[in-house]
Design an enzyme around this catalytic site. Structure first.
Site, mmCIF file in Angstrom:
data_model
loop_
_atom_site.group_PDB
_atom_site.id
_atom_site.type_symbol
_atom_site.label_atom_id
_atom_site.label_comp_id
_atom_site.label_asym_id
_atom_site.label_seq_id
_atom_site.Cartn_x
_atom_site.Cartn_y
_atom_site.Cartn_z
ATOM 1 N N ARG A 1 33.133 83.261 39.259
ATOM 2 C CA ARG A 1 32.174 84.358 39.310
ATOM 3 C C ARG A 1 30.726 83.950 39.047
ATOM 4 O O ARG A 1 29.832 84.382 39.779
ATOM 5 C CB ARG A 1 32.588 85.423 38.294
ATOM 6 C CG ARG A 1 31.661 86.613 38.239
ATOM 7 C CD ARG A 1 32.221 87.677 37.299
ATOM 8 N NE ARG A 1 31.308 88.790 37.192
ATOM 9 C CZ ARG A 1 30.279 88.825 36.347
ATOM 10 N NH1 ARG A 1 30.041 87.808 35.541
ATOM 11 N NH2 ARG A 1 29.495 89.880 36.304
ATOM 12 N N GLU B 1 48.293 94.112 45.754
ATOM 13 C CA GLU B 1 48.348 92.678 46.032
ATOM 14 C C GLU B 1 49.675 92.242 46.658
ATOM 15 O O GLU B 1 49.709 91.343 47.494
ATOM 16 C CB GLU B 1 48.092 91.873 44.751
ATOM 17 C CG GLU B 1 46.661 91.929 44.241
ATOM 18 C CD GLU B 1 46.347 93.191 43.474
ATOM 19 O OE1 GLU B 1 47.292 93.908 43.061
ATOM 20 O OE2 GLU B 1 45.152 93.502 43.269
ATOM 21 N N HIS C 1 37.087 84.869 40.407
ATOM 22 C CA HIS C 1 36.996 85.315 39.013
ATOM 23 C C HIS C 1 37.988 84.582 38.118
ATOM 24 O O HIS C 1 38.626 85.168 37.255
ATOM 25 C CB HIS C 1 37.215 86.827 38.916
ATOM 26 C CG HIS C 1 36.110 87.619 39.559
ATOM 27 N ND1 HIS C 1 35.835 87.533 40.897
ATOM 28 C CD2 HIS C 1 35.198 88.468 39.040
ATOM 29 C CE1 HIS C 1 34.802 88.312 41.175
ATOM 30 N NE2 HIS C 1 34.383 88.881 40.075
ATOM 31 N N PHE D 1 45.065 88.486 39.520
ATOM 32 C CA PHE D 1 45.869 89.532 40.160
ATOM 33 C C PHE D 1 46.714 88.962 41.291
ATOM 34 O O PHE D 1 47.887 89.289 41.427
ATOM 35 C CB PHE D 1 44.966 90.656 40.680
ATOM 36 C CG PHE D 1 44.058 91.220 39.622
ATOM 37 C CD1 PHE D 1 44.421 91.184 38.287
ATOM 38 C CD2 PHE D 1 42.832 91.774 39.959
ATOM 39 C CE1 PHE D 1 43.578 91.701 37.294
ATOM 40 C CE2 PHE D 1 41.989 92.292 38.982
ATOM 41 C CZ PHE D 1 42.364 92.259 37.650
ATOM 42 N N ASP E 1 34.123 90.960 31.116
ATOM 43 C CA ASP E 1 35.266 91.788 31.512
ATOM 44 C C ASP E 1 36.520 91.483 30.705
ATOM 45 O O ASP E 1 37.434 92.302 30.636
ATOM 46 C CB ASP E 1 35.558 91.630 33.006
ATOM 47 C CG ASP E 1 34.614 92.468 33.856
ATOM 48 O OD1 ASP E 1 34.139 93.507 33.349
ATOM 49 O OD2 ASP E 1 34.337 92.078 34.999
ATOM 50 N N GLN F 1 41.111 90.122 33.134
ATOM 51 C CA GLN F 1 40.547 89.765 34.443
ATOM 52 C C GLN F 1 40.462 88.250 34.661
ATOM 53 O O GLN F 1 40.013 87.805 35.713
ATOM 54 C CB GLN F 1 39.126 90.331 34.580
ATOM 55 C CG GLN F 1 38.976 91.764 34.108
ATOM 56 C CD GLN F 1 39.747 92.744 34.960
ATOM 57 O OE1 GLN F 1 39.482 92.882 36.137
ATOM 58 N NE2 GLN F 1 40.728 93.413 34.359
ATOM 59 N N SER G 1 33.619 91.743 45.433
ATOM 60 C CA SER G 1 33.690 90.765 44.336
ATOM 61 C C SER G 1 34.053 89.371 44.855
ATOM 62 O O SER G 1 33.498 88.373 44.415
ATOM 63 C CB SER G 1 34.744 91.187 43.301
ATOM 64 O OG SER G 1 34.349 92.347 42.628
ATOM 65 N N ARG H 1 32.252 81.633 44.480
ATOM 66 C CA ARG H 1 32.702 82.774 45.305
ATOM 67 C C ARG H 1 31.651 83.105 46.370
ATOM 68 O O ARG H 1 31.989 83.476 47.491
ATOM 69 C CB ARG H 1 33.008 83.998 44.438
ATOM 70 C CG ARG H 1 31.809 84.528 43.684
ATOM 71 C CD ARG H 1 32.109 85.865 43.020
ATOM 72 N NE ARG H 1 30.990 86.256 42.150
ATOM 73 C CZ ARG H 1 30.707 87.508 41.857
ATOM 74 N NH1 ARG H 1 31.426 88.495 42.347
ATOM 75 N NH2 ARG H 1 29.704 87.791 41.054
#
Lengths: 326, 278
Positions: free
Chosen positions: A176, A67, A118, A92, A126, A130, A46, A19
């Site tokens: 991540r 989203e 992620h 998401f 998390d 997630q 993020s 990322r």
């Protein structure tokens, strides 16, 4: 046990998270690609699109935690000639906005770059809500989408440029945690749809993407000590699949392992199996998450618990070779 | 420029007749949901509200119309044929294999369609994208989006409404075709979204409520929308589903006329009613 380290504990040098590499590449390329606009659903710090946003504020829009709207807006921007890059957590953007990806991007074949960060259980503490673990399957099910997962910093850097040069819908998965370096240079060889052969071998081929590529290389080292000569392919593009590389691997090594940080169903394992079953059936074994959500824990502990380690790749390769020789 | 109301009314009639003929020929489709919107769509295309060139459907400076209620495609196709995007006789290929006039609009098949729609609730977000693109490119084109009223049940509409207000998109107008019926019954009974104008206003939109089947009110509302600065506009157009063939529908006692074409034996009567309606 020696050599049985998880991806994140590889003996290879640790580089930046994919990322981060994506965010830096996007920021660096922004000046050369004036049509690029970034739309964010309030996770830019993020996904790392915030770096682009700070440098090009007139081409950056944060539309809030929405989203579906994010994807729809991207479709509108793309049909006006912009190159929208939209990023959110893989879980998401693929799961929440799937119908919008289908209707507003895939169906009209618009030039939208969808980035899911992620992904996988390697996000760690998390927990399952997630973790994008079905994103590759979902993205592959969108007609016309190119689906890419990069292995490290250098390959992400190259992939970011490649997807901006490509005209059409793309899904790029990023992760991540900081991950081991697979490529030693700053930029890796990267052609959409063409696998990178990182090691040649004649006994078995390990096909992997994402952080499992480093594990595949570690596994190949360990297999060499056991007299098994493993080929390693970085299958950074899952769709369109490099069919030639897969068929050559089957023909020339006679056994296949597919390793991915993804559910068993609908991932690269499914795609490779489908390809081989039709044209070049050989023994195949899988290293993946099976049919299970993740949970909270450190990335290292989760990769160990869910079997996404070099040692599991070694076991799978030995099983595939045994099946070939049976 | 003041629109010629009589001419617009005549065009709306012609469009209603094409809606009836094409859906009856297809044997399927949504004439009633199309006919409710005839005045608004006619005013947009022929009332001087949209700059467009059928010979250059992708002309970058054109004004845009996005039909979020994609099942009303017949009204859009009829207006586009009237405007010269394709020959009128092509309307009779609606929904047939190989025709670019698919059951729901497909922007890759028919030049002039601005968004592929048919999954409800998505058009306003796409319109926000068009309006933001205009801003990034320093262009002055206007984007019009038409939604249904039942469609307002989709949460994405309100995500889009909030984002349009945040970016003060005065180059965006949403027209709600408030025809009061959705698939299984009255929109108010399925999921009451009243007050629709109040909801948009609460998100920061300029709002108007008009009789959407009265051409003069439609034209006046669109003129006002164009003059609004600093916020997007929502026009709640109160309409009748099946406007133009209401007597026929009453005679047939067809209480559930959503998504049903007029039968061939009733077509002449439907057309006669449209022609006789003021």
């Amino acid at each position: 046990m020696a050599g049985a380290s998880s991806a994140l504990q590889s003996k290879r040098a640790i580089g930046k998270a994919t990322r981060d590499a994506f965010g830096r590449a996007l920021e660096a390329l922004g000046g050369d690609y004036p049509d690029v606009v970034v739309v964010d659903a309030d996770v830019s710090n993020s996904t790392r699109t915030e770096w682009f946003g700070k440098k090009f504020p007139d081409r950056f829009f944060n539309i809030g935690i929405a989203e579906s709207n994010l994807v729809g807006i991207a479709g509108g921007l793309a049909s006006c000639g912009k190159t929208p890059v939209i990023a959110s957590f893989a879980a998401f953007i693929l799961c929440n906005a799937y119908d919008q990806l289908r209707m507003a991007v895939a169906y009209p074949k618009l030039n939208v770059k969808v980035v899911g960060s992620h992904a996988g259980i390697s996000i760690g503490e998390d927990g399952a809500s997630q973790m994008g673990i079905e994103d590759v399957s979902l993205a592959c099910s969108l007609p016309g989408f190119v689906v890419i997962v990069t292995a490290d910093e250098a390959s992400t850097n190259a992939a970011t440029k490649a997807i901006l040069d490509y005209k059409g819908p793309v899904y790029l998965r990023t992760g991540r945690p900081d991950v081991p370096k697979v490529y030693t240079e700053d930029s890796a060889p990267f052609t959409i749809g063409k696998a990178n052969q990182l090691r040649d071998g004649k006994d078995v081929t390990i096909i992997a993407y994402g952080l499992m590529v480093a594990s595949a290389l570690d596994a190949a080292d360990e297999l060499a000590g056991k007299g098994i000569n493993a080929r390693v392919l970085d299958m950074h593009t899952i769709k369109p699949l490099d069919r030639e590389a897969v068929l050559a691997a089957a023909r020339e090594t006679g056994a296949i392992v597919v390793a991915e940080e993804h559910l068993a169903h609908g991932g690269l394992g499914s795609v490779v199996a489908m390809t081989l079953a039709e044209a070049q059936p050989v023994p195949i074994r899988y290293v993946n998450l099976g049919d299970s959500f993740g949970e909270s824990g450190s990335p290292e502990a989760l990769l160990e618990k869910y079997g996404l380690t070099a040692s599991k790749v070694v076991e799978a390769a030995e099983a595939a070779v045994s099946a070939k020789n049976a | 420029m003041p629109a010629n109301l009589d001419e617009l009314k005549q065009r709306a009639k012609a469009i209603r007749i094409e809606i009836l003929k094409s859906t009856t020929e297809a044997g399927s489709g949504h004439p009633s949901s199309s006919m409710s919107a005839a005045e608004v769509v006619t005013a947009l295309y022929f009332g001087g509200f949209m700059n467009y060139d059928p010979k250059q459907p992708r002309w970058p400076d054109r004004d845009r119309f996005i039909l979020s209620k994609g099942h009303a495609a017949p009204v859009l196709y009829a207006a586009m044929a009237e405007a010269g995007y394709f020959p009128k006789d092509q309307l009779m290929t609606l929904r047939k294999l190989g025709s670019p006039l698919e059951g729901h609009p497909n922007m890759n098949r028919l030049p002039g369609i601005e968004a592929s729609t048919g999954s409800l609730g998505q058009g306003l977000s796409i319109g926000v994208g068009h309006a933001l693109a205009a801003r990034v490119d320093g262009k002055s084109y206007h984007t019009y989006v038409m939604t249904g009223d039942g469609e307002l049940g989709q949460g994405q509409i309100w995500e889009a409404a909030a984002s349009a207000a945040k970016y003060k998109l005065d180059n965006l107008t949403c027209i709600v075709d408030r025809n009061h019926y959705q698939q299984t019954g009255a929109a108010e009974d399925v999921l009451n979204m009243d007050p629709i104008d109040g909801k948009f206003a609460a998100f920061g939109w300029q709002t108007q409520v008009i009789n959407g089947n009265d051409m003069e009110e439609v034209v006046t509302a669109l003129e006002r929308a164009r003059a609004v600065k600093g916020q997007p506009t929502c026009i709640v157009a109160l309409t009748r589903k099946g406007q133009g063939m209401l007597k026929l529908l009453a005679k047939l006692s067809d209480e559930n006329f959503h998504g049903k074409p007029v039968k061939p034996q009733d077509l002449d009567e439907a057309i006669a009613e449209v022609e006789a309606t003021a």
